[in-house]
Scaffold this motif. Structure first.
Motif, PDB file in Angstrom:
ATOM      1  N   GLU A  64       0.900  -1.211   0.021  1.00  0.00           N
ATOM      2  CA  GLU A  64       0.119   0.003   0.103  1.00  0.00           C
ATOM      3  C   GLU A  64       0.939   1.289  -0.066  1.00  0.00           C
ATOM      4  OE1 GLU A  64      -2.552  -0.237   3.511  1.00  0.00           O
ATOM      5  OE2 GLU A  64      -0.827   0.194   4.637  1.00  0.00           O
ATOM      6  N   THR A  65       0.252   2.241  -0.559  1.00  0.00           N
ATOM      7  CA  THR A  65       1.085   3.526  -0.496  1.00  0.00           C
ATOM      8  C   THR A  65       0.440   4.678   0.133  1.00  0.00           C
ATOM      9  OG1 THR A  65       1.787   3.039  -2.732  1.00  0.00           O
ATOM     10  CG2 THR A  65       2.385   5.351  -2.021  1.00  0.00           C
ATOM     11  N   ASN A  66       1.005   5.098   1.150  1.00  0.00           N
ATOM     12  CA  ASN A  66       0.401   6.146   2.319  1.00  0.00           C
ATOM     13  C   ASN A  66       1.444   7.388   2.073  1.00  0.00           C
ATOM     14  OD1 ASN A  66      -1.698   5.031   2.987  1.00  0.00           O
ATOM     15  ND2 ASN A  66      -0.542   3.436   4.129  1.00  0.00           N
ATOM     16  N   GLY A  67       1.206   8.560   1.577  1.00  0.00           N
ATOM     17  CA  GLY A  67       1.796   9.837   1.720  1.00  0.00           C
ATOM     18  C   GLY A  67       3.129   9.741   0.988  1.00  0.00           C
ATOM     19  N   GLY A  68       2.965   8.736  -0.066  1.00  0.00           N
ATOM     20  CA  GLY A  68       4.180   8.663  -0.768  1.00  0.00           C
ATOM     21  C   GLY A  68       5.227   7.354  -0.692  1.00  0.00           C
ATOM     22  N   ALA A  69       4.795   6.820   0.609  1.00  0.00           N
ATOM     23  CA  ALA A  69       5.862   5.652   1.195  1.00  0.00           C
ATOM     24  C   ALA A  69       5.033   4.544   0.931  1.00  0.00           C
ATOM     25  CB  ALA A  69       5.900   6.080   2.558  1.00  0.00           C
ATOM     26  N   MET A  70       5.807   3.483   0.410  1.00  0.00           N
ATOM     27  CA  MET A  70       5.563   2.169  -0.162  1.00  0.00           C
ATOM     28  C   MET A  70       5.703   1.228   1.103  1.00  0.00           C
ATOM     29  SD  MET A  70       6.279  -0.156  -3.401  1.00  0.00           S
ATOM     30  CE  MET A  70       8.197  -0.818  -2.552  1.00  0.00           C
TER      31      MET A  70
ATOM     32  N   ASN B 184      -2.234   1.385  -4.117  1.00  0.00           N
ATOM     33  CA  ASN B 184      -2.139  -0.098  -3.671  1.00  0.00           C
ATOM     34  C   ASN B 184      -1.587  -0.891  -4.873  1.00  0.00           C
ATOM     35  OD1 ASN B 184      -3.239   0.307  -1.147  1.00  0.00           O
ATOM     36  ND2 ASN B 184      -5.129  -0.335  -1.850  1.00  0.00           N
ATOM     37  N   HIS B 185      -0.635  -1.883  -4.858  1.00  0.00           N
ATOM     38  CA  HIS B 185      -0.218  -2.571  -5.977  1.00  0.00           C
ATOM     39  C   HIS B 185       0.399  -3.994  -5.620  1.00  0.00           C
ATOM     40  CE1 HIS B 185       3.186  -0.247  -4.385  1.00  0.00           C
ATOM     41  NE2 HIS B 185       4.040  -1.190  -5.008  1.00  0.00           N
ATOM     42  N   LEU B 186       0.698  -4.624  -6.468  1.00  0.00           N
ATOM     43  CA  LEU B 186       1.302  -6.119  -6.246  1.00  0.00           C
ATOM     44  C   LEU B 186       2.853  -5.857  -6.803  1.00  0.00           C
ATOM     45  CD1 LEU B 186      -1.491  -8.158  -7.992  1.00  0.00           C
ATOM     46  CD2 LEU B 186      -1.086  -7.896  -5.718  1.00  0.00           C
ATOM     47  N   MET B 187       3.677  -6.336  -6.221  1.00  0.00           N
ATOM     48  CA  MET B 187       5.044  -6.562  -6.655  1.00  0.00           C
ATOM     49  C   MET B 187       5.316  -8.069  -6.992  1.00  0.00           C
ATOM     50  SD  MET B 187       6.464  -3.385  -6.899  1.00  0.00           S
ATOM     51  CE  MET B 187       7.950  -4.073  -7.400  1.00  0.00           C
ATOM     52  N   PHE B 188       5.775  -8.041  -8.096  1.00  0.00           N
ATOM     53  CA  PHE B 188       6.148  -9.632  -8.497  1.00  0.00           C
ATOM     54  C   PHE B 188       7.689  -9.673  -8.654  1.00  0.00           C
ATOM     55  CE2 PHE B 188       2.262  -8.809 -10.603  1.00  0.00           C
ATOM     56  CZ  PHE B 188       1.925 -10.157 -10.953  1.00  0.00           C
ATOM     57  N   GLU B 189       8.227 -10.584  -7.780  1.00  0.00           N
ATOM     58  CA  GLU B 189       9.692 -10.603  -7.451  1.00  0.00           C
ATOM     59  C   GLU B 189      10.213 -12.006  -7.894  1.00  0.00           C
ATOM     60  OE1 GLU B 189      10.449  -9.373  -3.360  1.00  0.00           O
ATOM     61  OE2 GLU B 189       8.637  -7.819  -3.423  1.00  0.00           O
ATOM     62  N   LYS B 190      11.639 -11.871  -8.328  1.00  0.00           N
ATOM     63  CA  LYS B 190      12.299 -13.170  -8.629  1.00  0.00           C
ATOM     64  C   LYS B 190      11.592 -13.852  -9.878  1.00  0.00           C
ATOM     65  CE  LYS B 190      13.531 -14.023  -3.950  1.00  0.00           C
ATOM     66  NZ  LYS B 190      12.874 -14.565  -2.702  1.00  0.00           N
ATOM     67  N   LEU B 191      11.152 -12.862 -10.956  1.00  0.00           N
ATOM     68  CA  LEU B 191      10.483 -13.344 -12.103  1.00  0.00           C
ATOM     69  C   LEU B 191      11.187 -14.409 -12.845  1.00  0.00           C
ATOM     70  CD1 LEU B 191       9.731  -9.917 -13.666  1.00  0.00           C
ATOM     71  CD2 LEU B 191       7.932 -11.438 -12.640  1.00  0.00           C
TER      72      LEU B 191
END
Length: 156
Positions: free
Chosen positions: A83-89, A110-117
């Motif tokens: 989630e992003t609040n005040g520019g901080a993830m 709000n977003h999803l982060m795909f890691e280790k593709l």
């Protein structure tokens, strides 16, 4: 006359109780359970070879709140929710999906982060996700990979 009146009232009370019981449980259209669907999913083509962001909207037409607890995909070693609040993830472990509402994942929010593709997704590819919820069954989502500059409000 009183016995007739009493039996008529008893019959009405029983009919009312049966109607109330018929509305409980089951999967009828009057169900208050969460009714989840997913739309507007996309992944901008990632710049990095091992990391990408993903966005979508989960709609709940039901009368009960649910909670997104995890997202998985064979295309990534791990998918985290932020989630992003005040520019901080900030990474979170779950998101509420409100009754008669939406949970929106969008650029800058709000977003999803795909890691280790496992491989770098290219525009035109489709990523398959599995969304898991606290109460509802899992949902499978086909997420198209769009251009790196794609903006859903402009369609480009």
């Amino acid at each position: 006359m009183k016995p007739l009146r009493r039996s008529a009232l008893t019959g009405i009370a029983i009919a009312g109780a049966l109607a109330a019981l018929a509305g409980c449980g089951g999967s009828g259209s009057g169900s208050s359970a969460a009714e989840l669907s997913v739309g507007a999913s996309y992944m901008p083509q990632p710049v990095s070879a091992d990391m990408a962001a993903g966005f979508l909207t989960i709609t709940n037409k039901g009368g009960t709140q649910d909670e997104l607890t995890s997202v998985t995909s064979a295309s990534a070693g791990e998918i985290t929710m932020h989630e992003t609040n005040g520019g901080a993830m900030e990474e979170v472990t779950s998101f509420k999906v409100p009754a008669h509402g939406q949970l929106v994942f969008k650029s800058g929010g709000n977003h999803l982060m795909f890691e280790k593709l496992k491989h770098r997704p290219e525009q035109g590819d489709t990523i398959t996700l599995k969304l898991k919820f606290a109460e509802s069954g899992p949902l499978t989502v086909e997420m198209p990979v769009k251009s790196a500059t794609y903006n859903p409000s402009t369609g480009h």
